[in-house]
Write an enzyme that holds these catalytic residues in place. Structure first.
Site, PDB file in Angstrom:
ATOM      1  N   CYS A  54       0.825  -1.766   0.068  1.00  0.00           N
ATOM      2  CA  CYS A  54      -0.014  -0.122  -0.113  1.00  0.00           C
ATOM      3  C   CYS A  54       1.229   1.350   0.066  1.00  0.00           C
ATOM      4  CB  CYS A  54      -1.011   0.424   1.251  1.00  0.00           C
ATOM      5  SG  CYS A  54      -2.384   0.872   0.995  1.00  0.00           S
ATOM      6  N   GLU A  81      -1.081  -8.406   5.325  1.00  0.00           N
ATOM      7  CA  GLU A  81      -0.523  -9.246   6.419  1.00  0.00           C
ATOM      8  C   GLU A  81      -1.545  -9.109   7.478  1.00  0.00           C
ATOM      9  OE1 GLU A  81      -0.320  -5.920   4.902  1.00  0.00           O
ATOM     10  OE2 GLU A  81      -0.600  -4.773   6.445  1.00  0.00           O
ATOM     11  N   HIS A 133      -3.271  -5.008   1.686  1.00  0.00           N
ATOM     12  CA  HIS A 133      -2.320  -5.824   3.216  1.00  0.00           C
ATOM     13  C   HIS A 133      -1.850  -7.080   3.720  1.00  0.00           C
ATOM     14  CE1 HIS A 133      -2.050  -1.270   5.060  1.00  0.00           C
ATOM     15  NE2 HIS A 133      -2.735  -0.985   3.767  1.00  0.00           N
TER      16      HIS A 133
HETATM   17  N1  GLN Z   1      -3.272   6.061   1.747  1.00  0.00           N
HETATM   18  C1  GLN Z   1      -1.992   6.290   2.066  1.00  0.00           C
HETATM   19  C2  GLN Z   1      -0.844   6.733   1.178  1.00  0.00           C
HETATM   20  O1  GLN Z   1      -1.412   7.598  -0.226  1.00  0.00           O
HETATM   21  C3  GLN Z   1      -2.267   4.856   1.972  1.00  0.00           C
HETATM   22  C4  GLN Z   1      -2.749   3.463   2.475  1.00  0.00           C
HETATM   23  C5  GLN Z   1      -2.363   2.382   3.285  1.00  0.00           C
HETATM   24  O2  GLN Z   1      -1.104   1.872   3.040  1.00  0.00           O
HETATM   25  N2  GLN Z   1      -3.438   2.149   3.417  1.00  0.00           N
HETATM   26  O3  GLN Z   1      -0.561   6.993   1.684  1.00  0.00           O
END
Ligand code: GLN
Length: 197
Positions: free
Chosen positions: A78, A173, A171
């Site tokens: 992410c 994890e 994610h």
């Molecule tokens: N929205 C976050 C970003 O742009 C990422 C979200 C996440 O890591 N779950 O950095």
């Protein structure tokens, strides 16, 4: 015993360690550049990509991570994926450019638009379905020719590999599957050991 570092500056780093321990791998939180020297791979967790970037530069670990990536695998989830991209749609972000892809931050909306969706991943020629947890996830707009798409959702790549590096928009994890982390462990031996890609 293998040691995998989890960049522990901000965000969702704790659950990665628990999962790695379940796979028989030692895990340390990386908060100082010299801690990378003890690691055979690194995870850049989810969180807030701009905050992680600022903290990374504050502790002067950026160059060390880029150097590390030349011989050892890095896996970004992410926000970590956003930081690994060559290009992100946010002028505030100076990414690490470890995977040739273009991403859009928060592409699925706000926190309330977070969702879970089953994701099919090919592992050793077999399809494994894992539960993908998407939290203000980025969208992968474009990937370069050397990037393998390991899983997609509605036509968008959600799991990619380039060489020894992995990234997911979701994610892993937070799911019960260990497939993605196991791939990272396998990549420590080099991409030749990586099947399904
Ligand atoms: N929205 C976050 C970003 O742009 C990422 C979200 C996440 O890591 N779950 O950095």
């Amino acid at each position: 015993m293998l040691t995998i570092g989890v960049l522990g500056l901000q965000g969702a780093y704790k659950k990665h360690s628990r999962l790695l321990n379940r796979l028989g791998v030692n895990s340390i939180n990386v908060r100082y550049p010299n801690e990378l020297d003890r690691c055979q791979a690194l995870i850049i967790p989810g969180g807030e990509s701009t905050t992680i970037m600022k903290l990374m530069d504050f502790i002067h670990i950026r160059d060390k991570i880029v150097k590390f990536s030349e011989s050892r695998p890095i896996f970004g989830t992410c926000a970590g994926m956003i930081l690994m991209a060559k290009k992100a749609n946010d002028p505030k972000l100076e990414t690490l450019s470890l995977i040739d892809m273009e991403v859009i931050r928060n592409a699925y909306g706000r926190q309330v638009d977070s969702f879970t969706h089953s994701i099919d991943v090919m592992v050793n020629g077999n399809k494994e379905t894992i539960s993908g947890v998407f939290i203000r996830a980025p969208r992968v707009l474009k990937v370069g020719k050397n990037v393998k798409v390991l899983a997609s959702l509605n036509g968008d790549p959600v799991f990619v590999r380039e060489g020894i590096h992995l990234a997911t928009t979701f994610h892993p994890e937070l799911s019960s599957s260990t497939v993605v982390h196991q791939m990272l462990i396998n990549l420590i031996k080099g991409p030749v050991y990586q099947s399904g890609a």
